[in-house]
Design a protein around this motif. Structure first.
Motif, PDB file in Angstrom:
ATOM      1  N   ASP A 195      -1.067  -4.163   3.084  1.00  0.00           N
ATOM      2  CA  ASP A 195      -2.438  -4.230   2.580  1.00  0.00           C
ATOM      3  C   ASP A 195      -3.005  -5.595   2.934  1.00  0.00           C
ATOM      4  N   ARG A 196      -3.902  -5.614   3.893  1.00  0.00           N
ATOM      5  CA  ARG A 196      -4.430  -6.897   4.378  1.00  0.00           C
ATOM      6  C   ARG A 196      -5.315  -7.578   3.351  1.00  0.00           C
ATOM      7  N   ASP A 197      -6.028  -6.807   2.535  1.00  0.00           N
ATOM      8  CA  ASP A 197      -6.929  -7.404   1.543  1.00  0.00           C
ATOM      9  C   ASP A 197      -6.150  -8.015   0.380  1.00  0.00           C
ATOM     10  N   ALA A 198      -5.157  -7.272  -0.116  1.00  0.00           N
ATOM     11  CA  ALA A 198      -4.358  -7.755  -1.248  1.00  0.00           C
ATOM     12  C   ALA A 198      -3.230  -8.670  -0.806  1.00  0.00           C
ATOM     13  N   ARG A 199      -3.014  -8.769   0.525  1.00  0.00           N
ATOM     14  CA  ARG A 199      -1.912  -9.571   1.089  1.00  0.00           C
ATOM     15  C   ARG A 199      -0.590  -9.164   0.433  1.00  0.00           C
ATOM     16  N   SER A 200      -0.374  -7.855   0.431  1.00  0.00           N
ATOM     17  CA  SER A 200       0.827  -7.310  -0.195  1.00  0.00           C
ATOM     18  C   SER A 200       1.426  -6.236   0.695  1.00  0.00           C
ATOM     19  N   VAL A 201       2.659  -5.836   0.364  1.00  0.00           N
ATOM     20  CA  VAL A 201       3.325  -4.761   1.087  1.00  0.00           C
ATOM     21  C   VAL A 201       3.878  -3.755   0.096  1.00  0.00           C
ATOM     22  N   HIS A 202       3.962  -2.500   0.542  1.00  0.00           N
ATOM     23  CA  HIS A 202       4.617  -1.465  -0.247  1.00  0.00           C
ATOM     24  C   HIS A 202       5.699  -0.854   0.619  1.00  0.00           C
ATOM     25  N   SER A 203       6.928  -0.878   0.136  1.00  0.00           N
ATOM     26  CA  SER A 203       8.061  -0.334   0.872  1.00  0.00           C
ATOM     27  C   SER A 203       8.957   0.427  -0.091  1.00  0.00           C
ATOM     28  N   CYS A 204      10.078   0.902   0.415  1.00  0.00           N
ATOM     29  CA  CYS A 204      11.018   1.637  -0.433  1.00  0.00           C
ATOM     30  C   CYS A 204      11.548   0.758  -1.563  1.00  0.00           C
ATOM     31  N   ALA A 205      11.468  -0.563  -1.378  1.00  0.00           N
ATOM     32  CA  ALA A 205      11.977  -1.484  -2.394  1.00  0.00           C
ATOM     33  C   ALA A 205      10.939  -1.799  -3.467  1.00  0.00           C
ATOM     34  N   GLY A 206       9.693  -1.356  -3.269  1.00  0.00           N
ATOM     35  CA  GLY A 206       8.651  -1.621  -4.250  1.00  0.00           C
ATOM     36  C   GLY A 206       7.414  -2.214  -3.613  1.00  0.00           C
ATOM     37  N   THR A 207       6.518  -2.721  -4.458  1.00  0.00           N
ATOM     38  CA  THR A 207       5.295  -3.363  -3.992  1.00  0.00           C
ATOM     39  C   THR A 207       5.367  -4.853  -4.288  1.00  0.00           C
ATOM     40  N   PHE A 208       5.063  -5.666  -3.274  1.00  0.00           N
ATOM     41  CA  PHE A 208       5.191  -7.116  -3.402  1.00  0.00           C
ATOM     42  C   PHE A 208       3.930  -7.798  -2.904  1.00  0.00           C
ATOM     43  N   GLU A 209       3.405  -8.720  -3.675  1.00  0.00           N
ATOM     44  CA  GLU A 209       2.338  -9.602  -3.204  1.00  0.00           C
ATOM     45  C   GLU A 209       3.022 -10.784  -2.539  1.00  0.00           C
ATOM     46  N   LEU A 210       2.746 -10.977  -1.265  1.00  0.00           N
ATOM     47  CA  LEU A 210       3.500 -11.958  -0.486  1.00  0.00           C
ATOM     48  C   LEU A 210       2.841 -13.333  -0.506  1.00  0.00           C
ATOM     49  N   PRO A 211       3.650 -14.402  -0.541  1.00  0.00           N
ATOM     50  CA  PRO A 211       3.119 -15.759  -0.372  1.00  0.00           C
ATOM     51  C   PRO A 211       2.494 -15.901   1.014  1.00  0.00           C
ATOM     52  N   PRO A 212       1.623 -16.897   1.191  1.00  0.00           N
ATOM     53  CA  PRO A 212       0.855 -17.017   2.435  1.00  0.00           C
ATOM     54  C   PRO A 212       1.673 -16.989   3.719  1.00  0.00           C
ATOM     55  N   LYS A 213       2.710 -17.804   3.821  1.00  0.00           N
ATOM     56  CA  LYS A 213       3.468 -17.868   5.068  1.00  0.00           C
ATOM     57  C   LYS A 213       4.196 -16.562   5.348  1.00  0.00           C
ATOM     58  N   GLU A 214       4.755 -15.944   4.308  1.00  0.00           N
ATOM     59  CA  GLU A 214       5.444 -14.666   4.507  1.00  0.00           C
ATOM     60  C   GLU A 214       4.471 -13.610   5.012  1.00  0.00           C
ATOM     61  N   PHE A 215       3.300 -13.543   4.386  1.00  0.00           N
ATOM     62  CA  PHE A 215       2.325 -12.538   4.802  1.00  0.00           C
ATOM     63  C   PHE A 215       1.843 -12.808   6.219  1.00  0.00           C
ATOM     64  N   ASP A 216       1.576 -14.070   6.551  1.00  0.00           N
ATOM     65  CA  ASP A 216       1.060 -14.396   7.878  1.00  0.00           C
ATOM     66  C   ASP A 216       2.084 -14.096   8.968  1.00  0.00           C
ATOM     67  N   VAL A 217       3.354 -14.382   8.710  1.00  0.00           N
ATOM     68  CA  VAL A 217       4.397 -14.069   9.695  1.00  0.00           C
ATOM     69  C   VAL A 217       4.512 -12.559   9.864  1.00  0.00           C
ATOM     70  N   LEU A 218       4.518 -11.825   8.760  1.00  0.00           N
ATOM     71  CA  LEU A 218       4.615 -10.373   8.842  1.00  0.00           C
ATOM     72  C   LEU A 218       3.433  -9.780   9.599  1.00  0.00           C
ATOM     73  N   MET A 219       2.222 -10.241   9.295  1.00  0.00           N
ATOM     74  CA  MET A 219       1.038  -9.733   9.973  1.00  0.00           C
ATOM     75  C   MET A 219       1.084 -10.038  11.470  1.00  0.00           C
ATOM     76  N   LEU A 220       1.523 -11.244  11.813  1.00  0.00           N
ATOM     77  CA  LEU A 220       1.595 -11.631  13.218  1.00  0.00           C
ATOM     78  C   LEU A 220       2.538 -10.708  13.973  1.00  0.00           C
ATOM     79  N   LEU A 221       3.718 -10.456  13.402  1.00  0.00           N
ATOM     80  CA  LEU A 221       4.698  -9.595  14.061  1.00  0.00           C
ATOM     81  C   LEU A 221       4.204  -8.146  14.109  1.00  0.00           C
ATOM     82  N   ALA A 222       3.655  -7.665  12.988  1.00  0.00           N
ATOM     83  CA  ALA A 222       3.226  -6.270  12.927  1.00  0.00           C
ATOM     84  C   ALA A 222       2.054  -5.993  13.861  1.00  0.00           C
ATOM     85  N   ARG A 223       1.150  -6.933  13.959  1.00  0.00           N
ATOM     86  CA  ARG A 223      -0.001  -6.752  14.845  1.00  0.00           C
ATOM     87  C   ARG A 223       0.424  -6.665  16.306  1.00  0.00           C
TER      88      ARG A 223
END
Length: 231
Positions: free
Chosen positions: A141-169
């Motif tokens: 979720d780009r707006d909430a800066r969070s992820v939902h996976s089999c392990a649950g829903t997590f609001e990610l800290p800035p660096k974690e979210f930015d790294v994930l977005m960079l790789l996923a994009r």
């Protein structure tokens, strides 16, 4: 590809623009051509597009200036075209918000595959237009800066979210540690991988079914990391 998918091509090479437009139209998409960055920004102000193909080197407003204006206005996916061997432009494009890049000259089939992947990946849900990147078993979720996976829903800290977005994009593309560091930390890479490794480790614990055998974030030994194309 659905008929309503529209692609904006911005490049001062008229012949290349025509070839790209023809290839997109054969896949059922509509393509508009603009020959510089300013014309592209104005087109986006007056129309809706599912993808922008943006050349770096253009007269007047170049690709980076156009990218900055596009990102101030919204989150339409941007595929940048860079010159062969121009690694600085690739890193800058990643840092400034480009979703993917292709190095000229490129194969038309690869262009179509990347264009289709970007359009397919970016979806809107609900009346509030919640922006999600959807993969098998994972939603970002780009707006909430969070992820939902089999392990649950997590609001990610800035660096974690930015790294994930960079790789996923850039799904399927290997990104070097230098590219990741300079794009996310926005400072010169000093060959200290501890920050990147720590962020990747925390991300895997939050999104991977089995962090010891990652499904999403793959390590490419001696090079960097890649978001799996298989998901």
């Amino acid at each position: 590809m659905l008929d309503e998918n529209r692609v904006l091509i911005a490049d001062d090479d008229r012949e290349l623009c025509a070839l790209l437009a023809q290839a997109l139209m054969r896949e059922g998409m509509k393509a508009d051509i603009r020959l510089n960055g300013l014309e592209a920004v104005r087109a986006l102000e007056n129309g809706t597009y599912q993808l922008v193909v943006l050349d770096v080197m253009m007269p007047g407003m170049d690709g980076f200036e156009a990218l900055a204006a596009i990102r101030r206005a919204g989150d339409v996916p941007v595929l940048m075209l860079t010159a062969k061997g121009d690694s600085a432009s690739k890193v800058r494009g990643l840092r400034d918000g480009a979703d993917d890049y292709l190095t000229k000259p490129f194969d038309m089939e690869e262009f179509l595959a990347r264009a289709q992947s970007l359009i397919r990946r970016y979806t809107c849900f609900g009346a509030g237009k919640r922006q999600l990147l959807v993969y098998r078993g994972l939603e970002i979720d780009r707006d909430a800066r969070s992820v939902h996976s089999c392990a649950g829903t997590f609001e990610l800290p800035p660096k974690e979210f930015d790294v994930l977005m960079l790789l996923a994009r850039h799904q399927g593309r290997i990104l070097t540690k230098q590219q990741i560091y300079e794009a996310v930390w926005n400072e010169p890479y000093v060959y200290d991988d501890s920050n990147i490794m720590a962020v990747i480790s925390r991300l895997r614990r939050k999104i991977e079914p089995d962090p010891a055998a990652p499904t999403y974030i793959q390590t490419v030994k001696g090079v960097g990391y890649r978001f799996s194309r298989e998901v």
